[in-house]
Write a protein that holds these residues in place. Structure first.
Motif, PDB file in Angstrom:
ATOM      1  N   ASP A 150      45.234 -31.618 -12.858  1.00 23.42           N
ATOM      2  CA  ASP A 150      46.351 -32.468 -13.285  1.00 23.42           C
ATOM      3  C   ASP A 150      47.663 -31.992 -12.682  1.00 23.42           C
ATOM      4  N   ASP A 151      47.824 -30.685 -12.554  1.00 19.52           N
ATOM      5  CA  ASP A 151      49.059 -30.143 -11.978  1.00 19.52           C
ATOM      6  C   ASP A 151      49.215 -30.568 -10.517  1.00 19.52           C
TER       7      ASP A 151
ATOM      8  N   ARG B 182      47.824 -33.202  -9.128  1.00 19.89           N
ATOM      9  CA  ARG B 182      48.030 -34.650  -9.141  1.00 19.89           C
ATOM     10  C   ARG B 182      49.474 -34.975  -9.512  1.00 19.89           C
ATOM     11  N   ASP B 183      49.985 -34.344 -10.562  1.00 23.36           N
ATOM     12  CA  ASP B 183      51.352 -34.608 -11.013  1.00 23.36           C
ATOM     13  C   ASP B 183      52.405 -34.189  -9.983  1.00 23.36           C
ATOM     14  N   ALA B 184      52.055 -33.203  -9.153  1.00 25.42           N
ATOM     15  CA  ALA B 184      52.982 -32.745  -8.111  1.00 25.42           C
ATOM     16  C   ALA B 184      52.874 -33.591  -6.840  1.00 25.42           C
ATOM     17  N   GLY B 185      52.008 -34.605  -6.862  1.00 23.88           N
ATOM     18  CA  GLY B 185      51.924 -35.525  -5.736  1.00 23.88           C
ATOM     19  C   GLY B 185      50.988 -35.102  -4.619  1.00 23.88           C
TER      20      GLY B 185
ATOM     21  N   TRP C 114      41.362 -40.762  -9.133  1.00 19.62           N
ATOM     22  CA  TRP C 114      42.572 -40.105  -8.641  1.00 19.62           C
ATOM     23  C   TRP C 114      42.291 -38.999  -7.634  1.00 19.62           C
TER      24      TRP C 114
END
Length: 155
Positions: free
Chosen positions: A18-19, A21-24, A45
């Motif tokens: 998730d980290d 993914r959240d950081a792009g 994702w």
């Protein structure tokens, strides 16, 4: 795009996924166990899921990644294969290689019918330092819950 090769994800755990993914980050996963591959392909994702053995990563992969991330995986291969495997990972990373594993001996048999989850190597900071990694530890050697964090910056 920021890219990461995430090695060894499973249905119940993908630490830091998730980290990323959240950081792009654009995330590709290399996973050996077919049921995990099938599950990961359905998430939506993850960019690409590659079924294969990390020991053959340099032969399986045709591109490079900013980050190669192998979290709690090195203990799942024979210690005799570790240097060659990590050399292959260094070759496909352009900026950073991050490794994590238990600090020392931590017995774990396969889980969820996945024979690749057994811990077959006990690893220590010096195993990574000799491969030019910086190392940090958490906890106590040979004690459950302890950790070795190893990283190599390439830029």
């Amino acid at each position: 795009h920021k890219t990461v090769l995430y090695i060894g994800a499973q249905t119940a755990r993908m630490d830091f996924g998730d980290d990323f993914r959240d950081a792009g980050y654009q995330i590709d996963v290399l996973e050996i166990y077919p049921p995990n591959v099938q599950y990961l392909q359905k998430l939506g994702w993850i960019n690409t899921v590659i079924e294969g053995d990390v020991r053959q990563a340099s032969e399986l992969l045709t591109k490079t990644y900013d980050v190669v991330f192998w979290w709690h995986g090195p203990e799942h291969i024979e210690k005799e294969s570790l240097e060659a495997t990590i050399a292959g990972l260094k070759g496909i990373a352009t900026k950073l290689v991050v490794l994590g594993c238990p600090w020392g001996r931590h017995v774990k048999k396969h889980a969820n019918e996945n024979p690749h989850e057994a811990h077959i190597s006990a690893l220590y900071p010096e195993d990574f330092r000799k491969m030019e990694f910086e190392v940090s530890t958490l906890g106590e050697q040979d004690f459950p819950g302890s950790n070795v964090l190893a990283w190599l910056r390439k830029c």
